[in-house]
Design a protein around this motif. Structure first.
Motif, mmCIF file in Angstrom:
data_model
loop_
_atom_site.group_PDB
_atom_site.id
_atom_site.type_symbol
_atom_site.label_atom_id
_atom_site.label_comp_id
_atom_site.label_asym_id
_atom_site.label_seq_id
_atom_site.Cartn_x
_atom_site.Cartn_y
_atom_site.Cartn_z
ATOM 1 N N TRP A 19 -26.787 -32.141 30.558
ATOM 2 C CA TRP A 19 -27.222 -33.433 30.032
ATOM 3 C C TRP A 19 -26.534 -34.578 30.764
ATOM 4 O O TRP A 19 -27.167 -35.615 31.020
ATOM 5 C CB TRP A 19 -26.964 -33.522 28.529
ATOM 6 N N THR A 22 -28.089 -34.920 34.216
ATOM 7 C CA THR A 22 -29.412 -35.529 34.062
ATOM 8 C C THR A 22 -29.283 -37.022 33.822
ATOM 9 O O THR A 22 -30.005 -37.833 34.409
ATOM 10 C CB THR A 22 -30.167 -34.872 32.887
ATOM 11 N N LYS A 23 -28.341 -37.395 32.976
ATOM 12 C CA LYS A 23 -28.132 -38.815 32.670
ATOM 13 C C LYS A 23 -27.714 -39.591 33.922
ATOM 14 O O LYS A 23 -28.192 -40.705 34.165
ATOM 15 C CB LYS A 23 -27.074 -38.950 31.577
ATOM 16 N N TYR A 58 -34.861 -45.970 31.228
ATOM 17 C CA TYR A 58 -33.724 -46.361 30.389
ATOM 18 C C TYR A 58 -33.843 -45.726 28.996
ATOM 19 O O TYR A 58 -32.875 -45.179 28.462
ATOM 20 C CB TYR A 58 -33.651 -47.882 30.281
ATOM 21 N N MET A 61 -33.111 -42.099 29.211
ATOM 22 C CA MET A 61 -31.679 -41.900 29.430
ATOM 23 C C MET A 61 -30.926 -42.011 28.091
ATOM 24 O O MET A 61 -29.992 -41.249 27.834
ATOM 25 C CB MET A 61 -31.160 -42.939 30.424
ATOM 26 N N VAL A 64 -31.359 -38.773 26.157
ATOM 27 C CA VAL A 64 -30.534 -37.704 26.736
ATOM 28 C C VAL A 64 -29.081 -37.874 26.289
ATOM 29 O O VAL A 64 -28.425 -36.911 25.891
ATOM 30 C CB VAL A 64 -30.638 -37.687 28.280
ATOM 31 N N ALA A 65 -28.585 -39.110 26.316
ATOM 32 C CA ALA A 65 -27.195 -39.363 25.937
ATOM 33 C C ALA A 65 -26.959 -39.084 24.450
ATOM 34 O O ALA A 65 -25.928 -38.530 24.074
ATOM 35 C CB ALA A 65 -26.826 -40.805 26.264
ATOM 36 N N HIS A 68 -27.446 -35.117 23.830
ATOM 37 C CA HIS A 68 -26.662 -34.229 24.699
ATOM 38 C C HIS A 68 -27.507 -33.043 25.165
ATOM 39 O O HIS A 68 -27.012 -31.928 25.275
ATOM 40 C CB HIS A 68 -25.393 -33.733 24.022
ATOM 41 N N GLY A 72 -33.738 -34.539 26.359
ATOM 42 C CA GLY A 72 -33.747 -35.728 25.528
ATOM 43 C C GLY A 72 -34.782 -35.648 24.430
ATOM 44 O O GLY A 72 -34.835 -34.689 23.661
#
Length: 78
Positions: A19, A22-23, A58, A61, A64-65, A68, A72
């Protein structure tokens, strides 16, 4: 850069923390699209497309954050 520092400082393995990788890749894509949207896009249409794509990048992202998970928001679909 903070993400790369975190990756190194915590000795995170890209295989086990996909993750984060990827981020970071999405962050690079976001920067490129932002550059196209703000000044490097040759036509107004290209700048609008890059702006929209940067916003979508964005948003993805962020998912995903928060999750984790490298998928996403898409993790429930697979």
């Amino acid at each position: 850069s903070a993400g790369v520092s975190l990756w190194a400082l915590l000795s995170l393995n890209p295989v086990h923390s996909a993750w984060l990788g990827t981020k970071l890749l999405l962050l690079l894509l976001y920067i490129v699209l932002g550059s196209l949207a703000l000044k490097r896009g040759r036509t107004p249409g290209m700048r609008r497309w890059a702006y929209a794509a940067a916003l979508v990048t964005y948003g993805f992202m962020l998912t995903v954050a928060r999750s984790h998970n490298p998928l996403g928001l898409l993790q429930g679909l697979v």
